[in-house]
Design an enzyme around this catalytic site. Structure first.
Site, PDB file in Angstrom:
ATOM      1  N   LYS A 137     -11.112   1.885  13.478  1.00  0.00           N
ATOM      2  CA  LYS A 137      -9.831   2.425  13.950  1.00  0.00           C
ATOM      3  C   LYS A 137      -9.881   2.737  15.452  1.00  0.00           C
ATOM      4  CE  LYS A 137      -7.189   2.003  10.663  1.00  0.00           C
ATOM      5  NZ  LYS A 137      -5.890   1.377  10.790  1.00  0.00           N
TER       6      LYS A 137
ATOM      7  N   GLY B 277       0.794  -1.227   0.000  1.00  0.00           N
ATOM      8  CA  GLY B 277       0.000   0.000   0.000  1.00  0.00           C
ATOM      9  C   GLY B 277       0.823   1.272   0.000  1.00  0.00           C
TER      10      GLY B 277
ATOM     11  N   ASP C  43      -2.963 -12.999   3.883  1.00  0.00           N
ATOM     12  CA  ASP C  43      -4.263 -12.379   4.115  1.00  0.00           C
ATOM     13  C   ASP C  43      -4.477 -12.355   5.629  1.00  0.00           C
ATOM     14  OD1 ASP C  43      -6.919 -11.772   4.501  1.00  0.00           O
ATOM     15  OD2 ASP C  43      -7.636 -12.993   2.828  1.00  0.00           O
TER      16      ASP C  43
ATOM     17  N   TYR D  17     -14.797   2.978   8.794  1.00  0.00           N
ATOM     18  CA  TYR D  17     -13.345   3.089   8.969  1.00  0.00           C
ATOM     19  C   TYR D  17     -13.011   3.650  10.358  1.00  0.00           C
ATOM     20  CZ  TYR D  17      -8.576   4.858   8.089  1.00  0.00           C
ATOM     21  OH  TYR D  17      -7.230   5.143   8.142  1.00  0.00           O
TER      22      TYR D  17
HETATM   23  N1  LIG Z   1      -2.510   6.826   3.850  1.00  0.00           N
HETATM   24  C1  LIG Z   1      -3.080   7.637   4.724  1.00  0.00           C
HETATM   25  O1  LIG Z   1      -3.321   8.824   4.421  1.00  0.00           O
HETATM   26  C2  LIG Z   1      -3.417   7.142   6.105  1.00  0.00           C
HETATM   27  C3  LIG Z   1      -3.938   8.064   7.019  1.00  0.00           C
HETATM   28  C4  LIG Z   1      -4.280   7.619   8.285  1.00  0.00           C
HETATM   29  C5  LIG Z   1      -4.064   6.306   8.659  1.00  0.00           C
HETATM   30  N2  LIG Z   1      -3.546   5.410   7.756  1.00  0.00           N
HETATM   31  C6  LIG Z   1      -3.381   4.019   8.198  1.00  0.00           C
HETATM   32  O2  LIG Z   1      -2.125   3.491   7.813  1.00  0.00           O
HETATM   33  C7  LIG Z   1      -2.257   2.100   7.495  1.00  0.00           C
HETATM   34  C8  LIG Z   1      -1.742   1.835   6.085  1.00  0.00           C
HETATM   35  O3  LIG Z   1      -2.428   2.681   5.192  1.00  0.00           O
HETATM   36  P1  LIG Z   1      -2.067   2.826   3.631  1.00  0.00           P
HETATM   37  O4  LIG Z   1      -2.319   4.237   3.286  1.00  0.00           O
HETATM   38  O5  LIG Z   1      -0.774   2.222   3.340  1.00  0.00           O
HETATM   39  O6  LIG Z   1      -3.265   1.981   3.032  1.00  0.00           O
HETATM   40  P2  LIG Z   1      -3.382   1.344   1.538  1.00  0.00           P
HETATM   41  O7  LIG Z   1      -4.826   1.162   1.281  1.00  0.00           O
HETATM   42  O8  LIG Z   1      -2.574   2.121   0.586  1.00  0.00           O
HETATM   43  O9  LIG Z   1      -2.686  -0.070   1.758  1.00  0.00           O
HETATM   44  C9  LIG Z   1      -3.287  -1.078   2.528  1.00  0.00           C
HETATM   45  C10 LIG Z   1      -2.770  -2.393   2.046  1.00  0.00           C
HETATM   46  O10 LIG Z   1      -3.446  -3.426   2.779  1.00  0.00           O
HETATM   47  C11 LIG Z   1      -3.664  -4.499   1.895  1.00  0.00           C
HETATM   48  N3  LIG Z   1      -4.743  -5.353   2.388  1.00  0.00           N
HETATM   49  C12 LIG Z   1      -6.069  -5.173   2.275  1.00  0.00           C
HETATM   50  N4  LIG Z   1      -6.719  -6.216   2.805  1.00  0.00           N
HETATM   51  C13 LIG Z   1      -5.786  -7.075   3.271  1.00  0.00           C
HETATM   52  C14 LIG Z   1      -5.828  -8.327   3.900  1.00  0.00           C
HETATM   53  N5  LIG Z   1      -6.991  -8.949   4.153  1.00  0.00           N
HETATM   54  N6  LIG Z   1      -4.657  -8.934   4.242  1.00  0.00           N
HETATM   55  C15 LIG Z   1      -3.468  -8.343   3.954  1.00  0.00           C
HETATM   56  N7  LIG Z   1      -3.357  -7.157   3.339  1.00  0.00           N
HETATM   57  C16 LIG Z   1      -4.513  -6.530   2.995  1.00  0.00           C
HETATM   58  C17 LIG Z   1      -4.004  -3.851   0.557  1.00  0.00           C
HETATM   59  O11 LIG Z   1      -3.776  -4.753  -0.519  1.00  0.00           O
HETATM   60  C18 LIG Z   1      -3.047  -2.663   0.545  1.00  0.00           C
HETATM   61  O12 LIG Z   1      -1.853  -2.950  -0.129  1.00  0.00           O
HETATM   62  C19 LIG Z   1      -3.739   1.766   7.673  1.00  0.00           C
HETATM   63  O13 LIG Z   1      -3.940   1.231   8.957  1.00  0.00           O
HETATM   64  C20 LIG Z   1      -4.422   3.108   7.578  1.00  0.00           C
HETATM   65  O14 LIG Z   1      -5.620   3.114   8.303  1.00  0.00           O
HETATM   66  C21 LIG Z   1      -3.221   5.805   6.476  1.00  0.00           C
END
Ligand SMILES: NC(=O)c1ccc[n+]([C@@H]2O[C@H](COP(=O)([O-])OP(=O)(O)OC[C@H]3O[C@@H](n4cnc5c(N)ncnc54)[C@H](O)[C@@H]3O)[C@@H](O)[C@H]2O)c1
Length: 325
Positions: free
Chosen positions: A144, A13, A50, A140
């Site tokens: 969280k 991600g 997963d 969400y």
């Molecule tokens: N990016 C932001 O702006 C932001 C802001 C606040 C919090 N966060 C938190 O940071 C963390 C990472 O966020 P991100 O931006 O990298 O999210 P993203 O959506 O870019 O990446 C999440 C990844 O999780 C994977 N995923 C989904 N379901 C899955 C499963 N069942 N098993 C394994 N992998 C799975 C997806 O394939 C994806 O690659 C999350 O907890 C998110 O809530 C992100």
């Protein structure tokens, strides 16, 4: 023991794709195991995992003798509203599996990023402290908030070293964002660099806290390495670098690209943005583990443009021209 074998879930991600190289540089390639449910990954260390499958999580922990987890697998805010059932399954059941397996395998540290999504429309809007009204209205946000409480519970009940920050909107250029409400910021910068206009899905005055990816990565590691005795909080540290509205970002971009234009057409994500605060009080993170971001809006935009191959130049003439339009 920590940082000998580091499992990163959701490694494909927005954060994971940058955290994996960052951790590899700090701790060495061999210590990092990137994993994701998606298998489109060329890293030879990559394993498909997963997190909703408990047996697979247990197997990975045992096989690789994992001692540290950066648990990034999640469904983000906008995608969570499109598919609340999936968001619940991944963000709650997946986290539960990781916590249970971590306790069973005596994992030394579990990092679980939280989000400004834990806040809701009843939360005060400015300089919001950690302990405040948290009544999220999105799936969400609900997941969280539960995740924060679960992390604190696993710490007090089972001694699990769970830690996390409430990330604001993250701006980065390497991997497209994963379906969050602040994705507009990245899209807007990308379109400006391409010399195109942008249609923004939030109102021009929607002020939200933000952070540039390098600061997010440093913060995660800094908290991961923090002295346990200094931590009064665990899973819910507020952190943010700067707060902006889409209009302010548009204006900053116009100082490089004077003819850049944004039209505003709010969609379902506006309601999510309206339920979040405009700025956060990060003082606990500063006090307990010395959080200090390096990038403000100007430095962030400058670095994004350079890395996206933009040729724009911020200069006095551009700024004046932008202000006169
Ligand atoms: N990016 C932001 O702006 C932001 C802001 C606040 C919090 N966060 C938190 O940071 C963390 C990472 O966020 P991100 O931006 O990298 O999210 P993203 O959506 O870019 O990446 C999440 C990844 O999780 C994977 N995923 C989904 N379901 C899955 C499963 N069942 N098993 C394994 N992998 C799975 C997806 O394939 C994806 O690659 C999350 O907890 C998110 O809530 C992100």
């Amino acid at each position: 023991m920590t940082f000998e074998k580091i499992l990163v879930t959701g490694a494909g991600g927005q954060i994971g794709s940058e955290l994996v190289p960052y951790l590899s540089e700090v701790f060495g390639d061999k210590r990092v195991i990137p994993s994701d449910v998606r298998s489109d990954n060329n890293d030879e260390r990559f394993i498909r995992l997963d997190v909703t499958e408990r047996d697979s999580v247990d197997l990975a922990m045992e096989k690789y003798k994992v001692d540290t987890i950066f648990h990034l697998a999640a469904i983000l805010s906008a995608n969570g509203e499109k598919n609340p059932e999936l968001a619940y399954r991944v963000n709650i059941n997946g986290l539960y599996n990781v916590f249970e397996s971590a306790v069973k395998n005596k994992v030394g540290l579990v990092m679980t990023p939280s989000s400004i999504g834990v806040f809701g429309p009843d939360t005060p809007k400015e300089n919001v402290p950690i302990e405040t009204i948290t009544r999220p209205v999105t799936m969400y946000g609900i997941t969280k908030l539960v995740a924060e409480f679960l992390g604190n519970y696993y710490h007090s009940r089972f001694g699990l070293n769970a830690r996390g920050v409430r990330f604001p909107g993250l701006i980065s250029y390497k991997t497209p964002p994963g379906g969050g409400t602040t994705d507009y910021s990245i899209e807007m910068i990308r379109e400006a660099v391409k010399g195109r206009g942008y249609e923004c899905f939030l109102r021009e005055d929607s002020k939200l806290p933000m952070m540039y990816m390098p600061d997010a990565l440093h913060s995660l590691l800094r908290l991961a390495e923090a002295d346990d005795s200094k931590l009064k909080h665990r899973t819910d540290f507020n952190i943010a670098s700067f707060s902006i509205t889409p209009k302010e970002l548009e204006n900053e971009l116009r100082s490089y690209y004077p003819s850049f234009r944004v039209t505003y057409k709010p969609d379902f994500r506006q309601k999510i943005a309206d339920s979040w605060p405009g700025s956060l009080d990060s003082s606990a993170a500063v006090k307990e583990w010395n959080f200090h971001p390096d990038y403000d809006l100007r430095k962030t935009v400058e670095d994004m443009i350079v890395n996206l191959g933009g040729v724009g130049k911020r200069d006095k003439d551009n700024i004046l021209e932008a202000q006169n339009k």
